[in-house]
Design an enzyme around this catalytic site. Structure first.
Site, PDB file in Angstrom:
ATOM      1  N   ARG A  24     -18.039  10.588 -18.819  1.00 23.07           N
ATOM      2  CA  ARG A  24     -17.584  11.609 -19.780  1.00 23.07           C
ATOM      3  C   ARG A  24     -17.387  12.973 -19.123  1.00 23.07           C
ATOM      4  O   ARG A  24     -17.637  13.997 -19.761  1.00 23.07           O
ATOM      5  CB  ARG A  24     -18.577  11.762 -20.939  1.00 23.07           C
ATOM      6  CG  ARG A  24     -18.690  10.565 -21.832  1.00 23.07           C
ATOM      7  CD  ARG A  24     -17.512  10.520 -22.802  1.00 23.07           C
ATOM      8  NE  ARG A  24     -17.567   9.335 -23.629  1.00 23.07           N
ATOM      9  CZ  ARG A  24     -18.133   9.300 -24.826  1.00 23.07           C
ATOM     10  NH1 ARG A  24     -18.664  10.379 -25.333  1.00 23.07           N
ATOM     11  NH2 ARG A  24     -18.146   8.189 -25.497  1.00 23.07           N
ATOM     12  N   ARG A  28     -16.230  17.226 -24.408  1.00 19.81           N
ATOM     13  CA  ARG A  28     -16.360  18.443 -25.206  1.00 19.81           C
ATOM     14  C   ARG A  28     -17.242  19.520 -24.616  1.00 19.81           C
ATOM     15  O   ARG A  28     -17.206  20.664 -25.041  1.00 19.81           O
ATOM     16  CB  ARG A  28     -16.851  18.080 -26.610  1.00 19.81           C
ATOM     17  CG  ARG A  28     -15.738  17.507 -27.467  1.00 19.81           C
ATOM     18  CD  ARG A  28     -16.288  16.907 -28.711  1.00 19.81           C
ATOM     19  NE  ARG A  28     -17.256  15.873 -28.348  1.00 19.81           N
ATOM     20  CZ  ARG A  28     -17.952  15.162 -29.218  1.00 19.81           C
ATOM     21  NH1 ARG A  28     -17.828  15.383 -30.487  1.00 19.81           N
ATOM     22  NH2 ARG A  28     -18.787  14.221 -28.799  1.00 19.81           N
ATOM     23  N   ARG A  37      -8.061  20.049 -27.147  1.00 18.35           N
ATOM     24  CA  ARG A  37      -8.351  19.308 -28.378  1.00 18.35           C
ATOM     25  C   ARG A  37      -8.088  20.117 -29.649  1.00 18.35           C
ATOM     26  O   ARG A  37      -7.995  19.531 -30.728  1.00 18.35           O
ATOM     27  CB  ARG A  37      -9.804  18.834 -28.360  1.00 18.35           C
ATOM     28  CG  ARG A  37     -10.010  17.495 -27.744  1.00 18.35           C
ATOM     29  CD  ARG A  37      -9.578  16.342 -28.672  1.00 18.35           C
ATOM     30  NE  ARG A  37     -10.642  15.963 -29.584  1.00 18.35           N
ATOM     31  CZ  ARG A  37     -10.625  16.144 -30.884  1.00 18.35           C
ATOM     32  NH1 ARG A  37      -9.586  16.710 -31.462  1.00 18.35           N
ATOM     33  NH2 ARG A  37     -11.639  15.767 -31.632  1.00 18.35           N
ATOM     34  N   ASP A  73     -10.351   5.711 -24.181  1.00 18.22           N
ATOM     35  CA  ASP A  73     -11.585   5.347 -24.871  1.00 18.22           C
ATOM     36  C   ASP A  73     -11.716   3.829 -24.905  1.00 18.22           C
ATOM     37  O   ASP A  73     -10.704   3.121 -24.996  1.00 18.22           O
ATOM     38  CB  ASP A  73     -11.602   5.889 -26.302  1.00 18.22           C
ATOM     39  CG  ASP A  73     -13.024   5.867 -26.869  1.00 18.22           C
ATOM     40  OD1 ASP A  73     -13.753   6.854 -26.680  1.00 18.22           O
ATOM     41  OD2 ASP A  73     -13.407   4.845 -27.462  1.00 18.22           O
ATOM     42  N   TYR A 149     -19.002  -2.795 -32.196  1.00 15.11           N
ATOM     43  CA  TYR A 149     -18.246  -1.829 -33.019  1.00 15.11           C
ATOM     44  C   TYR A 149     -17.450  -2.547 -34.101  1.00 15.11           C
ATOM     45  O   TYR A 149     -17.391  -2.087 -35.248  1.00 15.11           O
ATOM     46  CB  TYR A 149     -17.319  -0.975 -32.154  1.00 15.11           C
ATOM     47  CG  TYR A 149     -18.048   0.176 -31.492  1.00 15.11           C
ATOM     48  CD1 TYR A 149     -18.386   1.316 -32.212  1.00 15.11           C
ATOM     49  CD2 TYR A 149     -18.412   0.116 -30.155  1.00 15.11           C
ATOM     50  CE1 TYR A 149     -19.068   2.364 -31.609  1.00 15.11           C
ATOM     51  CE2 TYR A 149     -19.089   1.159 -29.544  1.00 15.11           C
ATOM     52  CZ  TYR A 149     -19.423   2.278 -30.276  1.00 15.11           C
ATOM     53  OH  TYR A 149     -20.105   3.312 -29.683  1.00 15.11           O
TER      54      TYR A 149
HETATM   55  O1  CP3 Z   1     -14.416  11.383 -18.941  1.00 13.02           O
HETATM   56  C1  CP3 Z   1     -14.577  10.172 -19.181  1.00 13.02           C
HETATM   57  O2  CP3 Z   1     -15.651   9.580 -18.979  1.00 13.02           O
HETATM   58  C2  CP3 Z   1     -13.356   9.373 -19.633  1.00 13.02           C
HETATM   59  C3  CP3 Z   1     -13.166   9.267 -21.017  1.00 13.02           C
HETATM   60  C4  CP3 Z   1     -14.048   8.405 -21.907  1.00 13.02           C
HETATM   61  C5  CP3 Z   1     -14.168   8.673 -23.297  1.00 13.02           C
HETATM   62  N1  CP3 Z   1     -14.840   7.639 -23.872  1.00 13.02           N
HETATM   63  C6  CP3 Z   1     -13.609   9.845 -23.989  1.00 13.02           C
HETATM   64  C7  CP3 Z   1     -14.161  10.247 -25.288  1.00 13.02           C
HETATM   65  C8  CP3 Z   1     -14.746   7.230 -21.655  1.00 13.02           C
HETATM   66  C9  CP3 Z   1     -15.001   6.527 -20.330  1.00 13.02           C
HETATM   67  C10 CP3 Z   1     -15.222   6.749 -22.905  1.00 13.02           C
HETATM   68  C11 CP3 Z   1     -15.951   5.487 -23.075  1.00 13.02           C
HETATM   69  C12 CP3 Z   1     -16.626   5.217 -24.350  1.00 13.02           C
HETATM   70  N2  CP3 Z   1     -16.187   5.464 -25.610  1.00 13.02           N
HETATM   71  C13 CP3 Z   1     -17.842   4.535 -24.470  1.00 13.02           C
HETATM   72  C14 CP3 Z   1     -18.624   4.017 -23.303  1.00 13.02           C
HETATM   73  C15 CP3 Z   1     -19.386   5.102 -22.677  1.00 13.02           C
HETATM   74  C16 CP3 Z   1     -20.633   5.440 -23.389  1.00 13.02           C
HETATM   75  O3  CP3 Z   1     -20.780   6.602 -23.775  1.00 13.02           O
HETATM   76  O4  CP3 Z   1     -21.453   4.531 -23.537  1.00 13.02           O
HETATM   77  C17 CP3 Z   1     -18.163   4.409 -25.835  1.00 13.02           C
HETATM   78  C18 CP3 Z   1     -19.391   3.781 -26.409  1.00 13.02           C
HETATM   79  C19 CP3 Z   1     -17.101   4.990 -26.546  1.00 13.02           C
HETATM   80  C20 CP3 Z   1     -16.937   5.067 -28.012  1.00 13.02           C
HETATM   81  C21 CP3 Z   1     -16.912   6.470 -28.467  1.00 13.02           C
HETATM   82  N3  CP3 Z   1     -15.848   7.314 -28.292  1.00 13.02           N
HETATM   83  C22 CP3 Z   1     -17.920   7.164 -29.170  1.00 13.02           C
HETATM   84  C23 CP3 Z   1     -19.268   6.596 -29.553  1.00 13.02           C
HETATM   85  C24 CP3 Z   1     -17.421   8.445 -29.410  1.00 13.02           C
HETATM   86  C25 CP3 Z   1     -18.073   9.511 -30.238  1.00 13.02           C
HETATM   87  C26 CP3 Z   1     -19.229  10.116 -29.569  1.00 13.02           C
HETATM   88  C27 CP3 Z   1     -18.797  11.255 -28.708  1.00 13.02           C
HETATM   89  O5  CP3 Z   1     -19.335  11.411 -27.622  1.00 13.02           O
HETATM   90  O6  CP3 Z   1     -17.944  12.022 -29.188  1.00 13.02           O
HETATM   91  C28 CP3 Z   1     -16.141   8.537 -28.809  1.00 13.02           C
HETATM   92  C29 CP3 Z   1     -15.239   9.708 -28.767  1.00 13.02           C
HETATM   93  C30 CP3 Z   1     -14.869  10.218 -27.410  1.00 13.02           C
HETATM   94  N4  CP3 Z   1     -14.479   9.449 -26.350  1.00 13.02           N
HETATM   95  C31 CP3 Z   1     -14.782  11.579 -27.020  1.00 13.02           C
HETATM   96  C32 CP3 Z   1     -14.328  11.603 -25.700  1.00 13.02           C
HETATM   97  C33 CP3 Z   1     -14.030  12.817 -24.857  1.00 13.02           C
HETATM   98  C34 CP3 Z   1     -15.031  12.781 -27.921  1.00 13.02           C
HETATM   99  C35 CP3 Z   1     -13.886  12.870 -28.846  1.00 13.02           C
HETATM  100  C36 CP3 Z   1     -13.533  14.287 -29.220  1.00 13.02           C
HETATM  101  O7  CP3 Z   1     -12.831  14.946 -28.443  1.00 13.02           O
HETATM  102  O8  CP3 Z   1     -13.976  14.708 -30.298  1.00 13.02           O
END
Ligand code: CP3
Length: 345
Positions: A24, A28, A37, A73, A149
């Site tokens: 990540r 954010r 965003r 994602d 999910y």
């Molecule tokens: O920078 C990176 O690592 C690349 C981008 C990336 C995102 N999601 C962007 C994202 C990666 C590799 C993921 C993987 C992901 N997504 C996982 C596996 C990693 C982990 O954390 O275990 C999972 C479980 C998800 C599902 C997911 N997507 C959740 C649970 C959420 C909400 C929680 C959160 O942190 O916001 C997301 C949204 C998400 N994916 C965001 C980002 C940058 C935030 C969205 C926003 O901009 O509001």
């Protein structure tokens, strides 16, 4: 690029310092990301290949890490299954029509990931052509985490619906997992063809399972998900809460096994076996501590890796949204400097 510090470490070759990137890293916590965003929803940002490439590159360059990860994602692969995927502000992902019956499993259809997820491959191509100074990681969710999910409809604490489905409807569970494994295998192969130089498979929530259930209900499908790319580029196999299944995860696949912070790194590496590389394992919340605490924790991890080839420094899970950016930068510099100095003496 084949000789980048990150790719060398994935192959367990010697490196002048320990490579680091952060799950990540484009997210954010970073003001540049929040600015992008403001004008676009999360899903639309993912679907806009140019913007996604830009977000990937901006974060990697700002942090001076050793690898970039494509901005996308793990849940995008579920969208064409028409389950009503949405991201709601603050609450994270939501599946409006979760999969909770055997009949529903049989309505899910395999689709062409090359066609429907073309924007991801385009983002990979754009990123590769611009970001020539470091390798690019592609990724996918593993079948279990994706299934959780689909069944729960979002995040979960105890995964009761998922496990109940698995126990009550084992044949339908395996059909669902097979479908997901096929989609993931094709998706990862297409990412490599587009230019991804390593792959991370995120089985983020697999640590909720007993080791016996992992082996029976999950591991064979993980192996299928990785089957098309094994030997082509390094594969990082990641999960959290996995101390008790590290060995089984290694057997399921991966050249590099991820470890979270609930186990010390040397203990984790012993369980995995030193004929695999390891990625991890700083607690993401350590980044909220004063820098002297971050320094101590990072150096403890490096000491436990003991300069053995095949350690990729990372957090044990993704960076949290409120994390101070200057502490992230401090960690990266600390790992680079301390590991280089350790190798010189
Ligand atoms: O920078 C990176 O690592 C690349 C981008 C990336 C995102 N999601 C962007 C994202 C990666 C590799 C993921 C993987 C992901 N997504 C996982 C596996 C990693 C982990 O954390 O275990 C999972 C479980 C998800 C599902 C997911 N997507 C959740 C649970 C959420 C909400 C929680 C959160 O942190 O916001 C997301 C949204 C998400 N994916 C965001 C980002 C940058 C935030 C969205 C926003 O901009 O509001």
């Amino acid at each position: 690029m084949k000789d980048s510090v990150f790719l060398r470490a994935c192959r367990r070759e010697t490196t002048p310092y320990t490579p680091i990137w952060l799950m990540r890293q484009a997210g954010r916590y970073m003001p540049e990301y929040r600015a992008v965003r403001e004008g676009v929803s999360f899903l639309d940002l993912c679907r806009d290949s140019e913007k996604a490439a830009d977000v990937t590159i901006t974060a990697a360059r700002r942090l001076q890490v050793d690898a970039a990860i494509i901005f996308a994602d793990i849940l995008l692969i579920l969208e064409p299954l028409e389950v009503g995927l949405e991201f709601t502000r603050g609450d994270g992902p939501n599946i409006r029509e979760p999969v909770r019956s055997t009949e529903r499993v049989d309505t899910l259809r395999l689709y062409d990931v090359r066609d429907r997820l073309a924007f991801v491959y385009e983002a990979i191509r754009l990123t590769r052509s611009e970001l020539t100074e470091m390798p690019l990681i592609g990724f996918a969710g593993a079948p279990f985490t994706l299934a959780s999910y689909l069944i729960e409809g979002g995040g979960s604490r105890n995964y009761i619906l998922t496990k109940r489905f698995m126990y009550e409807h084992e044949p339908a569970w395996h059909r669902l997992m097979s479908l997901l494994a096929t989609l993931v295998a094709n998706y990862l192969a297409a990412q490599i063809e587009a230019g991804a130089q390593a792959i991370q498979l995120f089985d983020s929530w697999v640590g909720c399972l007993t080791p016996q259930d992992y082996v029976r209900y999950v591991a064979p499908h993980t192996t299928v998900a990785l089957s098309k790319i094994t030997g082509r580029v390094p594969v990082i196999h990641f999960g959290t809460g996995t101390s008790g299944i590290l060995r089984a995860m290694r057997e399921a696949g991966g050249d590099v096994i991820g470890a979270d912070w609930r186990i010390v790194l040397d203990d984790a590496w012993e369980r995995i076996g030193t004929d695999r590389a390891i990625q991890g394992n700083l607690d993401p919340v350590t980044l909220f501590a004063p820098t002297d605490v971050i320094d101590r924790a990072a150096k403890d991890i490096l000491r436990r890796a003991a300069g053995r080839p095949g350690h990729i420094f990372n957090l044990g899970h993704g960076i949290l949204p409120e994390t101070p950016v200057d502490h992230v930068k401090f960690l990266i510099d600390c790992v680079h400097e301390a590991s280089a100095a350790g190798r010189a003496t």
